[in-house]
Design a protein around this motif. Structure first.
Motif, PDB file in Angstrom:
ATOM      1  N   LYS A  59       4.662  47.046  12.173  1.00 15.99           N
ATOM      2  CA  LYS A  59       5.619  47.483  13.183  1.00 15.99           C
ATOM      3  C   LYS A  59       6.933  46.750  13.008  1.00 15.99           C
ATOM      4  N   GLY A  60       8.043  47.515  12.960  1.00 14.86           N
ATOM      5  CA  GLY A  60       9.361  46.919  12.883  1.00 14.86           C
ATOM      6  C   GLY A  60       9.898  46.569  14.260  1.00 14.86           C
ATOM      7  N   LEU A  61      11.159  46.163  14.323  1.00 15.45           N
ATOM      8  CA  LEU A  61      11.761  45.810  15.607  1.00 15.45           C
ATOM      9  C   LEU A  61      12.064  47.043  16.455  1.00 15.45           C
ATOM     10  N   GLY A  62      12.075  48.220  15.852  1.00 18.44           N
ATOM     11  CA  GLY A  62      12.263  49.457  16.604  1.00 18.44           C
ATOM     12  C   GLY A  62      13.662  49.653  17.142  1.00 18.44           C
ATOM     13  N   MET A  63      14.648  49.017  16.541  1.00 22.52           N
ATOM     14  CA  MET A  63      16.023  49.134  17.034  1.00 22.52           C
ATOM     15  C   MET A  63      16.780  50.292  16.391  1.00 22.52           C
ATOM     16  N   LEU A  64      16.212  50.850  15.306  1.00 25.55           N
ATOM     17  CA  LEU A  64      16.809  52.019  14.662  1.00 25.55           C
ATOM     18  C   LEU A  64      15.710  53.040  14.387  1.00 25.55           C
ATOM     19  N   PRO A  65      16.020  54.350  14.472  1.00 20.91           N
ATOM     20  CA  PRO A  65      15.024  55.401  14.237  1.00 20.91           C
ATOM     21  C   PRO A  65      14.793  55.619  12.743  1.00 20.91           C
ATOM     22  N   VAL A  66      14.137  54.659  12.116  1.00 21.46           N
ATOM     23  CA  VAL A  66      13.979  54.655  10.667  1.00 21.46           C
ATOM     24  C   VAL A  66      12.529  54.323  10.328  1.00 21.46           C
ATOM     25  N   HIS A  67      12.028  54.979   9.291  1.00 21.08           N
ATOM     26  CA  HIS A  67      10.711  54.686   8.736  1.00 21.08           C
ATOM     27  C   HIS A  67      10.930  54.186   7.308  1.00 21.08           C
ATOM     28  N   VAL A  68      10.341  53.043   6.953  1.00 21.56           N
ATOM     29  CA  VAL A  68      10.543  52.437   5.632  1.00 21.56           C
ATOM     30  C   VAL A  68       9.227  52.422   4.869  1.00 21.56           C
ATOM     31  N   THR A  69       9.259  52.903   3.640  1.00 21.85           N
ATOM     32  CA  THR A  69       8.105  52.838   2.743  1.00 21.85           C
ATOM     33  C   THR A  69       8.530  52.128   1.460  1.00 21.85           C
ATOM     34  N   PHE A  70       7.793  51.099   1.075  1.00 21.58           N
ATOM     35  CA  PHE A  70       8.122  50.365  -0.142  1.00 21.58           C
ATOM     36  C   PHE A  70       7.617  51.133  -1.365  1.00 21.58           C
ATOM     37  N   ALA A  71       8.529  51.367  -2.319  1.00 20.64           N
ATOM     38  CA  ALA A  71       8.188  52.041  -3.570  1.00 20.64           C
ATOM     39  C   ALA A  71       8.023  50.994  -4.671  1.00 20.64           C
ATOM     40  N   ARG A  72       7.201  51.311  -5.668  1.00 20.65           N
ATOM     41  CA  ARG A  72       6.997  50.359  -6.765  1.00 20.65           C
ATOM     42  C   ARG A  72       8.245  50.207  -7.624  1.00 20.65           C
ATOM     43  N   ASP A  73       8.974  51.287  -7.811  1.00 19.74           N
ATOM     44  CA  ASP A  73      10.208  51.216  -8.589  1.00 19.74           C
ATOM     45  C   ASP A  73      11.334  50.697  -7.716  1.00 19.74           C
ATOM     46  N   LYS A  74      12.067  49.723  -8.232  1.00 23.04           N
ATOM     47  CA  LYS A  74      13.195  49.163  -7.502  1.00 23.04           C
ATOM     48  C   LYS A  74      14.426  50.049  -7.703  1.00 23.04           C
ATOM     49  N   ARG A  75      15.154  50.296  -6.615  1.00 21.86           N
ATOM     50  CA  ARG A  75      16.403  51.038  -6.737  1.00 21.86           C
ATOM     51  C   ARG A  75      17.530  50.061  -7.057  1.00 21.86           C
ATOM     52  N   LEU A  76      18.205  50.312  -8.160  1.00 29.21           N
ATOM     53  CA  LEU A  76      19.364  49.528  -8.587  1.00 29.21           C
ATOM     54  C   LEU A  76      20.497  50.510  -8.825  1.00 29.21           C
ATOM     55  N   ALA A  77      21.556  50.404  -8.035  1.00 26.71           N
ATOM     56  CA  ALA A  77      22.615  51.407  -8.117  1.00 26.71           C
ATOM     57  C   ALA A  77      23.937  50.822  -7.637  1.00 26.71           C
ATOM     58  N   ARG A  78      25.022  51.514  -7.978  1.00 26.46           N
ATOM     59  CA  ARG A  78      26.366  51.161  -7.522  1.00 26.46           C
ATOM     60  C   ARG A  78      26.937  52.367  -6.768  1.00 26.46           C
ATOM     61  N   PRO A  79      26.521  52.580  -5.510  1.00 29.55           N
ATOM     62  CA  PRO A  79      26.943  53.767  -4.771  1.00 29.55           C
ATOM     63  C   PRO A  79      28.377  53.655  -4.256  1.00 29.55           C
ATOM     64  N   THR A  80      28.949  54.797  -3.955  1.00 28.61           N
ATOM     65  CA  THR A  80      30.261  54.875  -3.296  1.00 28.61           C
ATOM     66  C   THR A  80      30.154  55.852  -2.138  1.00 28.61           C
ATOM     67  N   GLY A  81      31.017  55.696  -1.170  1.00 25.28           N
ATOM     68  CA  GLY A  81      31.012  56.589  -0.023  1.00 25.28           C
ATOM     69  C   GLY A  81      32.220  56.359   0.852  1.00 25.28           C
ATOM     70  N   GLU A  82      32.096  56.768   2.115  1.00 27.51           N
ATOM     71  CA  GLU A  82      33.207  56.641   3.056  1.00 27.51           C
ATOM     72  C   GLU A  82      32.656  56.351   4.438  1.00 27.51           C
ATOM     73  N   GLU A  83      33.316  55.461   5.156  1.00 32.27           N
ATOM     74  CA  GLU A  83      32.940  55.154   6.540  1.00 32.27           C
ATOM     75  C   GLU A  83      34.204  54.765   7.286  1.00 32.27           C
ATOM     76  N   TYR A  84      34.320  55.184   8.548  1.00 29.10           N
ATOM     77  CA  TYR A  84      35.535  54.981   9.342  1.00 29.10           C
ATOM     78  C   TYR A  84      36.759  55.550   8.621  1.00 29.10           C
ATOM     79  N   GLY A  85      36.548  56.565   7.781  1.00 26.13           N
ATOM     80  CA  GLY A  85      37.653  57.140   7.034  1.00 26.13           C
ATOM     81  C   GLY A  85      38.142  56.273   5.894  1.00 26.13           C
ATOM     82  N   GLN A  86      37.367  55.245   5.541  1.00 28.13           N
ATOM     83  CA  GLN A  86      37.757  54.307   4.489  1.00 28.13           C
ATOM     84  C   GLN A  86      36.794  54.412   3.302  1.00 28.13           C
ATOM     85  N   PRO A  87      37.306  54.326   2.079  1.00 26.94           N
ATOM     86  CA  PRO A  87      36.412  54.358   0.910  1.00 26.94           C
ATOM     87  C   PRO A  87      35.587  53.075   0.821  1.00 26.94           C
TER      88      PRO A  87
END
Length: 491
Positions: A355-383
Protein backbone atom coordinates in the motif's frame (compact mmCIF):
# COMPACT_ATOMS: atom_id res chain seq x y z
CA UNK A 1 50.30 16.50 -25.01
CA UNK A 2 49.33 12.90 -24.28
CA UNK A 3 48.92 11.10 -21.00
CA UNK A 4 46.68 10.19 -18.07
CA UNK A 5 46.41 10.67 -14.32
CA UNK A 6 44.55 8.94 -11.49
CA UNK A 7 43.13 11.15 -8.72
CA UNK A 8 42.79 9.00 -5.60
CA UNK A 9 41.68 10.02 -2.11
CA UNK A 10 42.45 9.22 1.50
CA UNK A 11 38.70 8.72 2.13
CA UNK A 12 35.33 8.92 0.47
CA UNK A 13 34.26 12.57 0.01
CA UNK A 14 37.88 13.76 0.21
CA UNK A 15 37.28 15.77 -2.95
CA UNK A 16 38.26 13.38 -5.74
CA UNK A 17 35.26 14.27 -7.90
CA UNK A 18 35.73 18.03 -7.72
CA UNK A 19 39.51 17.87 -8.14
CA UNK A 20 39.04 15.66 -11.20
CA UNK A 21 36.48 18.11 -12.58
CA UNK A 22 38.77 21.05 -11.82
CA UNK A 23 41.71 19.46 -13.64
CA UNK A 24 39.42 18.65 -16.60
CA UNK A 25 38.18 22.25 -16.78
CA UNK A 26 41.70 23.68 -16.43
CA UNK A 27 43.08 21.43 -19.19
CA UNK A 28 40.12 22.11 -21.48
CA UNK A 29 40.77 25.83 -21.12
CA UNK A 30 44.35 25.18 -22.29
CA UNK A 31 43.00 23.60 -25.46
CA UNK A 32 43.70 20.02 -24.34
CA UNK A 33 41.24 17.35 -25.47
CA UNK A 34 40.58 15.80 -22.06
CA UNK A 35 38.07 13.19 -20.88
CA UNK A 36 37.09 12.05 -17.35
CA UNK A 37 36.95 8.40 -16.35
CA UNK A 38 35.91 6.38 -13.31
CA UNK A 39 36.26 2.64 -13.72
CA UNK A 40 33.90 1.66 -10.92
CA UNK A 41 31.55 3.97 -9.12
CA UNK A 42 29.25 3.20 -6.19
CA UNK A 43 26.62 5.92 -6.19
CA UNK A 44 22.87 6.44 -6.16
CA UNK A 45 23.22 9.71 -8.06
CA UNK A 46 23.22 8.86 -11.75
CA UNK A 47 22.57 10.39 -15.16
CA UNK A 48 21.39 9.19 -18.56
CA UNK A 49 23.59 9.83 -21.59
CA UNK A 50 22.20 10.92 -24.95
CA UNK A 51 22.23 7.30 -26.16
CA UNK A 52 20.39 6.01 -23.07
CA UNK A 53 23.24 4.76 -20.87
CA UNK A 54 23.24 5.22 -17.08
CA UNK A 55 26.46 6.57 -15.54
CA UNK A 56 27.43 8.30 -12.31
CA UNK A 57 26.23 11.86 -12.01
CA UNK A 58 29.71 13.03 -11.03
CA UNK A 59 31.15 11.73 -14.31
CA UNK A 60 28.45 13.61 -16.24
CA UNK A 61 29.51 16.76 -14.37
CA UNK A 62 33.18 16.07 -15.13
CA UNK A 63 32.32 15.59 -18.81
CA UNK A 64 30.69 19.01 -18.81
CA UNK A 65 33.81 20.43 -17.17
CA UNK A 66 35.78 18.98 -20.10
CA UNK A 67 33.28 20.37 -22.63
CA UNK A 68 32.05 16.92 -23.63
CA UNK A 69 28.80 15.01 -23.93
CA UNK A 70 28.83 12.24 -21.27
CA UNK A 71 29.58 8.72 -22.51
CA UNK A 72 29.16 5.26 -20.99
CA UNK A 73 32.93 4.70 -21.32
CA UNK A 74 33.48 7.47 -18.76
CA UNK A 75 31.93 5.24 -16.07
CA UNK A 76 31.71 1.67 -17.37
CA UNK A 77 30.79 0.11 -14.00
CA UNK A 78 28.18 1.66 -11.71
CA UNK A 79 27.09 -0.02 -8.47
CA UNK A 80 23.73 1.06 -7.05
CA UNK A 81 23.21 -0.23 -3.49
CA UNK A 82 19.69 -1.38 -2.69
CA UNK A 83 20.56 -2.53 0.84
CA UNK A 84 23.60 -2.88 3.06
CA UNK A 85 24.57 -6.09 1.24
CA UNK A 86 23.12 -5.99 -2.28
CA UNK A 87 23.78 -3.74 -5.25
CA UNK A 88 22.64 -3.51 -8.83
CA UNK A 89 25.58 -3.76 -11.22
CA UNK A 90 25.26 -1.43 -14.20
CA UNK A 91 27.72 -2.26 -16.99
CA UNK A 92 28.23 0.19 -19.85
CA UNK A 93 25.06 1.97 -18.88
CA UNK A 94 22.76 -1.08 -18.68
CA UNK A 95 21.75 -3.22 -15.68
CA UNK A 96 23.76 -6.45 -15.64
CA UNK A 97 22.69 -8.18 -12.42
CA UNK A 98 22.00 -7.76 -8.71
CA UNK A 99 24.62 -9.23 -6.39
CA UNK A 100 25.64 -9.27 -2.76
CA UNK A 101 29.12 -8.29 -1.61
CA UNK A 102 30.50 -11.82 -1.91
CA UNK A 103 28.89 -12.63 -5.27
CA UNK A 104 30.40 -9.48 -6.74
CA UNK A 105 33.88 -10.97 -6.37
CA UNK A 106 33.09 -13.57 -9.00
CA UNK A 107 32.50 -10.80 -11.53
CA UNK A 108 35.70 -8.85 -10.87
CA UNK A 109 37.90 -10.33 -13.60
CA UNK A 110 35.19 -9.86 -16.23
CA UNK A 111 34.43 -6.31 -15.07
CA UNK A 112 38.12 -5.35 -14.91
CA UNK A 113 38.52 -6.36 -18.54
CA UNK A 114 35.50 -4.28 -19.57
CA UNK A 115 36.70 -1.28 -17.53
CA UNK A 116 40.14 -1.38 -19.16
CA UNK A 117 38.55 -1.59 -22.62
CA UNK A 118 36.65 1.63 -21.85
CA UNK A 119 39.79 3.32 -20.58
CA UNK A 120 41.75 2.38 -23.70
CA UNK A 121 38.98 3.70 -25.95
CA UNK A 122 39.12 7.03 -24.14
CA UNK A 123 42.92 7.10 -24.20
CA UNK A 124 42.83 6.56 -27.98
CA UNK A 125 40.18 9.21 -28.58
CA UNK A 126 41.50 12.01 -26.32
CA UNK A 127 44.82 13.63 -25.50
CA UNK A 128 44.47 13.19 -21.76
CA UNK A 129 42.29 11.04 -19.51
CA UNK A 130 41.82 12.17 -15.90
CA UNK A 131 40.69 9.18 -13.84
CA UNK A 132 38.93 9.33 -10.49
CA UNK A 133 39.52 6.63 -7.92
CA UNK A 134 36.93 5.20 -5.56
CA UNK A 135 37.00 5.38 -1.77
CA UNK A 136 40.63 4.98 -0.75
CA UNK A 137 43.46 3.04 -2.43
CA UNK A 138 44.50 1.83 1.04
CA UNK A 139 41.39 -0.33 1.53
CA UNK A 140 43.70 -3.32 1.72
CA UNK A 141 40.87 -5.78 2.38
CA UNK A 142 39.62 -5.04 -1.16
CA UNK A 143 42.95 -4.74 -2.95
CA UNK A 144 42.97 -8.17 -4.60
CA UNK A 145 39.91 -7.43 -6.71
CA UNK A 146 40.46 -3.68 -7.07
CA UNK A 147 39.36 -2.13 -10.34
CA UNK A 148 39.20 1.58 -9.61
CA UNK A 149 42.36 2.46 -7.65
CA UNK A 150 45.79 0.81 -7.67
CA UNK A 151 44.53 -2.10 -9.74
CA UNK A 152 43.74 0.40 -12.49
CA UNK A 153 46.97 2.34 -11.94
CA UNK A 154 49.11 -0.78 -12.35
CA UNK A 155 47.15 -2.19 -15.28
CA UNK A 156 47.23 1.10 -17.21
CA UNK A 157 50.56 2.47 -15.95
CA UNK A 158 49.03 5.57 -14.35
CA UNK A 159 50.66 8.11 -12.05
CA UNK A 160 48.55 8.78 -8.95
CA UNK A 161 47.97 11.86 -6.82
CA UNK A 162 46.21 11.39 -3.48
CA UNK A 163 43.71 14.02 -2.30
CA UNK A 164 43.13 14.50 1.43
CA UNK A 165 40.40 16.47 3.23
CA UNK A 166 42.22 18.54 5.85
CA UNK A 167 38.93 19.86 7.23
CA UNK A 168 38.32 16.42 8.79
CA UNK A 169 41.66 16.50 10.60
CA UNK A 170 44.47 13.96 10.51
CA UNK A 171 45.36 14.59 6.89
CA UNK A 172 49.13 14.10 7.31
CA UNK A 173 48.63 10.73 8.98
CA UNK A 174 46.13 9.81 6.26
CA UNK A 175 48.60 10.69 3.49
CA UNK A 176 51.49 8.81 5.05
CA UNK A 177 49.36 5.84 6.06
CA UNK A 178 47.82 5.56 2.60
CA UNK A 179 51.25 5.15 1.03
CA UNK A 180 52.70 2.95 3.77
CA UNK A 181 49.86 0.41 3.56
CA UNK A 182 50.51 -0.25 -0.13
CA UNK A 183 52.93 -2.83 -1.46
CA UNK A 184 56.09 -1.84 -3.33
CA UNK A 185 54.54 -2.06 -6.80
CA UNK A 186 51.54 0.07 -5.83
CA UNK A 187 53.68 2.63 -4.04
CA UNK A 188 55.70 3.11 -7.21
CA UNK A 189 52.65 4.77 -8.81
CA UNK A 190 52.00 7.30 -5.99
CA UNK A 191 53.55 10.58 -7.16
CA UNK A 192 52.32 12.89 -4.41
CA UNK A 193 49.51 14.66 -2.63
CA UNK A 194 46.93 17.44 -2.85
CA UNK A 195 45.58 19.01 0.36
CA UNK A 196 41.91 19.88 -0.02
CA UNK A 197 39.41 22.09 1.88
CA UNK A 198 41.98 24.16 3.79
CA UNK A 199 40.83 27.15 5.85
CA UNK A 200 43.47 29.57 7.10
CA UNK A 201 47.01 30.68 6.35
CA UNK A 202 48.90 28.23 4.12
CA UNK A 203 52.13 29.27 5.82
CA UNK A 204 51.00 27.38 8.91
CA UNK A 205 50.95 24.16 6.87
CA UNK A 206 54.46 24.46 5.47
CA UNK A 207 56.32 22.65 8.29
CA UNK A 208 53.95 19.70 7.97
CA UNK A 209 54.19 19.67 4.18
CA UNK A 210 57.99 19.73 4.36
CA UNK A 211 57.96 16.82 6.82
CA UNK A 212 55.56 14.89 4.58
CA UNK A 213 57.87 15.39 1.61
CA UNK A 214 60.82 14.22 3.65
CA UNK A 215 59.08 11.15 5.06
CA UNK A 216 57.56 9.98 1.78
CA UNK A 217 59.94 11.32 -0.86
CA UNK A 218 56.91 12.57 -2.79
CA UNK A 219 55.62 15.92 -4.05
CA UNK A 220 52.89 18.06 -2.57
CA UNK A 221 51.20 19.48 -5.64
CA UNK A 222 49.33 22.18 -3.78
CA UNK A 223 46.79 23.21 -1.17
CA UNK A 224 43.22 23.90 -2.32
CA UNK A 225 41.33 26.36 -0.11
CA UNK A 226 37.85 25.76 1.23
CA UNK A 227 35.30 27.15 -1.19
CA UNK A 228 31.60 27.33 -0.34
CA UNK A 229 28.94 26.21 -2.77
CA UNK A 230 30.77 23.41 -4.61
CA UNK A 231 28.21 20.75 -3.63
CA UNK A 232 26.47 20.43 -6.99
CA UNK A 233 26.39 17.00 -8.65
CA UNK A 234 27.97 15.33 -5.62
CA UNK A 235 28.47 11.59 -5.72
CA UNK A 236 27.05 10.28 -2.44
CA UNK A 237 24.98 11.30 0.56
CA UNK A 238 28.07 11.91 2.73
CA UNK A 239 28.26 15.32 1.07
CA UNK A 240 24.82 16.23 2.44
CA UNK A 241 26.40 16.50 5.89
CA UNK A 242 28.52 19.40 4.64
CA UNK A 243 25.60 21.55 3.56
CA UNK A 244 24.82 24.54 5.77
CA UNK A 245 22.42 23.87 8.63
CA UNK A 246 19.34 26.08 8.38
CA UNK A 247 16.94 24.56 10.91
CA UNK A 248 15.52 27.17 13.24
CA UNK A 249 16.65 30.14 11.16
CA UNK A 250 13.91 32.80 10.83
CA UNK A 251 12.89 33.73 7.28
CA UNK A 252 10.48 36.32 5.97
CA UNK A 253 7.41 35.93 3.80
CA UNK A 254 9.54 36.42 0.69
CA UNK A 255 11.50 33.24 1.40
CA UNK A 256 10.32 29.84 0.16
CA UNK A 257 11.22 26.98 2.48
CA UNK A 258 11.80 23.53 0.98
CA UNK A 259 12.17 20.38 3.10
CA UNK A 260 13.66 17.35 1.32
CA UNK A 261 13.07 14.00 3.02
CA UNK A 262 16.44 12.32 3.47
CA UNK A 263 15.48 8.74 2.71
CA UNK A 264 17.87 5.98 3.84
CA UNK A 265 18.50 5.01 0.19
CA UNK A 266 18.01 8.45 -1.32
CA UNK A 267 19.02 8.67 -4.97
CA UNK A 268 19.47 11.53 -7.39
CA UNK A 269 19.13 14.16 -4.68
CA UNK A 270 21.05 16.32 -7.17
CA UNK A 271 17.54 17.11 -8.49
CA UNK A 272 17.42 19.69 -5.70
CA UNK A 273 20.59 21.54 -6.72
CA UNK A 274 18.59 23.85 -8.97
CA UNK A 275 16.24 24.79 -6.12
CA UNK A 276 19.15 25.42 -3.77
CA UNK A 277 20.66 27.75 -6.36
CA UNK A 278 17.49 29.83 -6.63
CA UNK A 279 17.66 33.16 -4.74
CA UNK A 280 15.14 33.24 -1.91
CA UNK A 281 14.76 29.45 -1.70
CA UNK A 282 16.09 27.64 1.37
CA UNK A 283 16.57 23.86 0.97
CA UNK A 284 17.19 21.57 3.91
CA UNK A 285 17.22 17.78 4.28
CA UNK A 286 15.00 16.41 7.03
CA UNK A 287 14.34 13.13 8.84
CA UNK A 288 11.55 13.93 11.36
CA UNK A 289 7.90 15.02 11.11
CA UNK A 290 8.52 18.19 13.15
CA UNK A 291 10.91 19.44 10.48
CA UNK A 292 8.04 19.57 7.98
CA UNK A 293 6.00 22.02 10.06
CA UNK A 294 7.33 25.23 8.54
CA UNK A 295 8.02 23.88 5.04
CA UNK A 296 6.23 25.49 2.12
CA UNK A 297 7.18 22.57 -0.10
CA UNK A 298 8.14 19.02 0.85
CA UNK A 299 10.05 16.96 -1.70
CA UNK A 300 10.12 13.16 -1.67
CA UNK A 301 13.20 12.44 -3.81
CA UNK A 302 14.26 9.32 -5.65
CA UNK A 303 15.12 6.05 -3.92
CA UNK A 304 16.98 2.88 -4.84
CA UNK A 305 14.80 0.98 -2.34
CA UNK A 306 11.30 2.39 -2.79
CA UNK A 307 9.38 -0.14 -0.69
CA UNK A 308 11.95 -0.20 2.13
CA UNK A 309 12.13 3.60 2.24
CA UNK A 310 8.33 3.78 2.26
CA UNK A 311 8.36 1.52 5.33
CA UNK A 312 10.92 3.89 6.89
CA UNK A 313 8.58 6.82 6.24
CA UNK A 314 5.86 5.01 8.16
CA UNK A 315 8.16 4.02 11.03
CA UNK A 316 9.33 7.62 11.54
CA UNK A 317 5.87 9.19 11.41
CA UNK A 318 6.79 11.11 8.26
CA UNK A 319 4.17 9.21 6.25
CA UNK A 320 1.34 10.44 8.49
CA UNK A 321 2.73 13.96 8.41
CA UNK A 322 2.84 13.93 4.62
CA UNK A 323 -0.70 12.59 4.26
CA UNK A 324 -1.98 15.26 6.67
CA UNK A 325 -0.31 18.14 4.79
CA UNK A 326 -2.37 20.72 2.97
CA UNK A 327 0.65 22.53 1.52
CA UNK A 328 2.57 21.37 -1.58
CA UNK A 329 4.32 17.99 -1.84
CA UNK A 330 6.46 16.97 -4.82
CA UNK A 331 7.41 13.34 -5.45
CA UNK A 332 10.20 12.58 -7.92
CA UNK A 333 10.69 9.06 -9.31
CA UNK A 334 10.80 6.79 -6.22
CA UNK A 335 9.15 9.55 -4.20
CA UNK A 336 6.37 9.76 -6.79
CA UNK A 337 5.88 5.99 -6.52
CA UNK A 338 5.51 6.27 -2.73
CA UNK A 339 2.67 8.78 -3.24
CA UNK A 340 0.71 6.19 -5.26
CA UNK A 341 -2.27 4.18 -4.05
CA UNK A 342 -0.41 0.89 -4.36
CA UNK A 343 2.89 -0.56 -5.50
CA UNK A 344 3.44 -4.04 -6.91
CA UNK A 345 7.12 -4.89 -6.59
CA UNK A 346 8.40 -8.36 -7.45
CA UNK A 347 11.67 -6.91 -8.82
CA UNK A 348 13.45 -4.53 -6.45
CA UNK A 349 12.24 -5.70 -3.04
CA UNK A 350 10.20 -8.80 -3.90
CA UNK A 351 7.53 -7.52 -1.51
CA UNK A 352 4.64 -7.95 -3.94
CA UNK A 353 1.61 -5.72 -3.31
CA UNK A 354 2.33 -2.80 -0.96
CA UNK A 355 0.00 0.00 0.00
CA UNK A 356 1.29 3.44 -0.97
CA UNK A 357 0.57 6.75 0.73
CA UNK A 358 -2.54 7.16 -1.45
CA UNK A 359 -1.93 10.84 -2.15
CA UNK A 360 -2.08 10.41 -5.94
CA UNK A 361 -4.42 8.22 -8.07
CA UNK A 362 -1.58 6.08 -9.39
CA UNK A 363 -0.84 2.36 -9.56
CA UNK A 364 2.85 1.36 -9.79
CA UNK A 365 4.17 -1.96 -11.07
CA UNK A 366 7.90 -2.69 -11.07
CA UNK A 367 9.19 -4.02 -14.40
CA UNK A 368 12.37 -6.06 -14.77
CA UNK A 369 13.67 -3.81 -17.54
CA UNK A 370 14.86 -0.43 -16.35
CA UNK A 371 13.63 2.61 -18.25
CA UNK A 372 16.51 4.88 -19.25
CA UNK A 373 15.50 7.86 -21.35
CA UNK A 374 15.94 11.58 -22.01
CA UNK A 375 12.32 12.79 -22.39
CA UNK A 376 11.14 16.27 -23.34
CA UNK A 377 7.79 17.93 -22.80
CA UNK A 378 5.99 21.05 -21.65
CA UNK A 379 4.49 22.19 -18.35
CA UNK A 380 3.11 25.61 -17.33
CA UNK A 381 3.66 26.52 -20.99
CA UNK A 382 7.41 26.04 -20.54
CA UNK A 383 9.66 23.53 -22.35
CA UNK A 384 11.11 20.79 -20.14
CA UNK A 385 13.96 18.36 -20.83
CA UNK A 386 14.82 15.70 -18.28
CA UNK A 387 16.00 12.12 -17.81
CA UNK A 388 14.40 8.93 -16.48
CA UNK A 389 15.92 6.06 -14.49
CA UNK A 390 13.36 3.66 -13.00
CA UNK A 391 11.92 0.16 -12.85
CA UNK A 392 8.54 1.32 -11.56
CA UNK A 393 5.87 1.85 -14.23
CA UNK A 394 3.19 4.30 -13.07
CA UNK A 395 -0.37 3.99 -14.38
CA UNK A 396 -2.24 7.25 -13.77
CA UNK A 397 -5.93 6.77 -12.99
CA UNK A 398 -7.01 10.37 -12.38
CA UNK A 399 -5.91 13.85 -11.43
CA UNK A 400 -4.38 16.44 -13.76
CA UNK A 401 -1.34 15.81 -15.98
CA UNK A 402 2.01 16.97 -14.58
CA UNK A 403 5.00 16.27 -16.79
CA UNK A 404 4.69 12.48 -17.30
CA UNK A 405 2.90 12.02 -13.97
CA UNK A 406 -0.01 13.76 -12.33
CA UNK A 407 -1.10 16.19 -9.66
CA UNK A 408 -4.07 16.42 -7.34
CA UNK A 409 -4.47 19.75 -5.59
CA UNK A 410 -1.09 20.60 -4.09
CA UNK A 411 0.43 17.12 -4.58
CA UNK A 412 2.66 16.66 -7.64
CA UNK A 413 4.38 13.52 -8.95
CA UNK A 414 6.78 12.82 -11.81
CA UNK A 415 9.35 10.23 -12.88
CA UNK A 416 11.47 12.93 -14.55
CA UNK A 417 14.81 13.77 -12.97
CA UNK A 418 16.42 17.10 -13.78
CA UNK A 419 13.16 18.88 -14.62
CA UNK A 420 13.89 21.63 -12.09
CA UNK A 421 17.06 22.53 -14.00
CA UNK A 422 14.82 24.04 -16.70
CA UNK A 423 14.67 27.70 -15.68
CA UNK A 424 11.26 28.62 -17.07
CA UNK A 425 9.57 25.53 -15.66
CA UNK A 426 11.29 25.93 -12.27
CA UNK A 427 10.13 29.57 -11.96
CA UNK A 428 6.57 28.68 -12.94
CA UNK A 429 6.47 25.73 -10.53
CA UNK A 430 7.85 27.79 -7.62
CA UNK A 431 5.35 30.57 -8.37
CA UNK A 432 2.56 27.99 -8.15
CA UNK A 433 3.99 26.58 -4.90
CA UNK A 434 4.36 30.04 -3.36
CA UNK A 435 0.75 30.90 -4.18
CA UNK A 436 -0.52 27.67 -2.62
CA UNK A 437 1.69 28.21 0.46
CA UNK A 438 0.65 31.84 0.89
CA UNK A 439 4.17 33.19 0.38
CA UNK A 440 5.16 36.47 -1.26
CA UNK A 441 8.10 34.74 -2.92
CA UNK A 442 8.77 35.75 -6.53
CA UNK A 443 11.42 33.79 -8.51
CA UNK A 444 14.31 35.84 -9.83
CA UNK A 445 13.75 36.10 -13.60
CA UNK A 446 17.46 36.15 -14.50
CA UNK A 447 18.49 32.98 -12.64
CA UNK A 448 20.09 30.46 -15.00
CA UNK A 449 21.00 27.12 -13.48
CA UNK A 450 23.13 26.21 -16.50
CA UNK A 451 25.13 29.42 -16.02
CA UNK A 452 25.43 28.70 -12.28
CA UNK A 453 26.83 25.22 -12.99
CA UNK A 454 29.28 26.64 -15.54
CA UNK A 455 30.39 29.27 -13.04
CA UNK A 456 31.05 26.59 -10.44
CA UNK A 457 33.00 24.48 -12.91
CA UNK A 458 35.04 27.56 -13.79
CA UNK A 459 35.64 28.09 -10.07
CA UNK A 460 37.05 24.55 -9.88
CA UNK A 461 39.30 25.24 -12.84
CA UNK A 462 40.45 28.46 -11.16
CA UNK A 463 41.28 26.56 -7.97
CA UNK A 464 43.52 24.19 -9.89
CA UNK A 465 45.18 26.97 -11.87
CA UNK A 466 45.84 29.21 -8.87
CA UNK A 467 46.65 26.75 -6.10
CA UNK A 468 48.24 23.67 -7.67
CA UNK A 469 51.66 23.35 -9.28
CA UNK A 470 50.26 23.04 -12.78
CA UNK A 471 53.65 22.74 -14.45
CA UNK A 472 54.46 19.77 -12.23
CA UNK A 473 51.03 18.26 -12.98
CA UNK A 474 51.61 18.55 -16.71
CA UNK A 475 54.97 16.79 -16.39
CA UNK A 476 53.33 14.08 -14.29
CA UNK A 477 50.54 13.53 -16.81
CA UNK A 478 52.95 13.29 -19.73
CA UNK A 479 55.87 11.47 -18.13
CA UNK A 480 54.36 9.44 -15.30
CA UNK A 481 55.72 8.90 -11.80
CA UNK A 482 59.49 9.10 -11.50
CA UNK A 483 61.53 7.06 -9.03
CA UNK A 484 60.03 7.22 -5.53
CA UNK A 485 61.19 5.51 -2.33
CA UNK A 486 59.47 2.50 -0.81
CA UNK A 487 57.95 3.03 2.65
CA UNK A 488 58.07 -0.27 4.54
CA UNK A 489 55.03 -0.81 6.81
CA UNK A 490 55.80 0.50 10.28
CA UNK A 491 58.80 2.52 9.05
Amino acid sequence: MKGALLVAGTTSDAGKSVVTAGICRWLARQGVRVAPYKAQNMSLNSFVTADGAEIGRAQAMQAQAAGLEPLADMNPILLKPGSDRRSQVVLMGRPLTDVDAMEYGALKDFLREKALESFERLRSAYDVVICEGAGSPAEINLRRGDIANMGLARAAGLPVVVVGDIDRGGVFAAFYGTVALLDREDQAHIAGFVVNKFRGAVELLEPGLDTLRGLTGREVYGVLPWLEGLWLDVEDSLALDNRPAVTGTPYGRQTLRVAVVRLPRVSNFTDLDALAGEPGVVVRFVTTPAELDDADLVVLPGSRATVADLAWLRSTGLADALVARELPVLGICGGYQMLAREIVDEVESGAGLVKGLGMLPVHVTFARDKRLARPTGEEYGQPVSAYEIHHGVATVEGGEPFLDGCRVGAVYGTTWHGALENDGFRRAFLTDVAARAGRDFVPAPATSFAALREARLDALGDLVERHLDTEALLRLIENGTGPVPFLPPGA
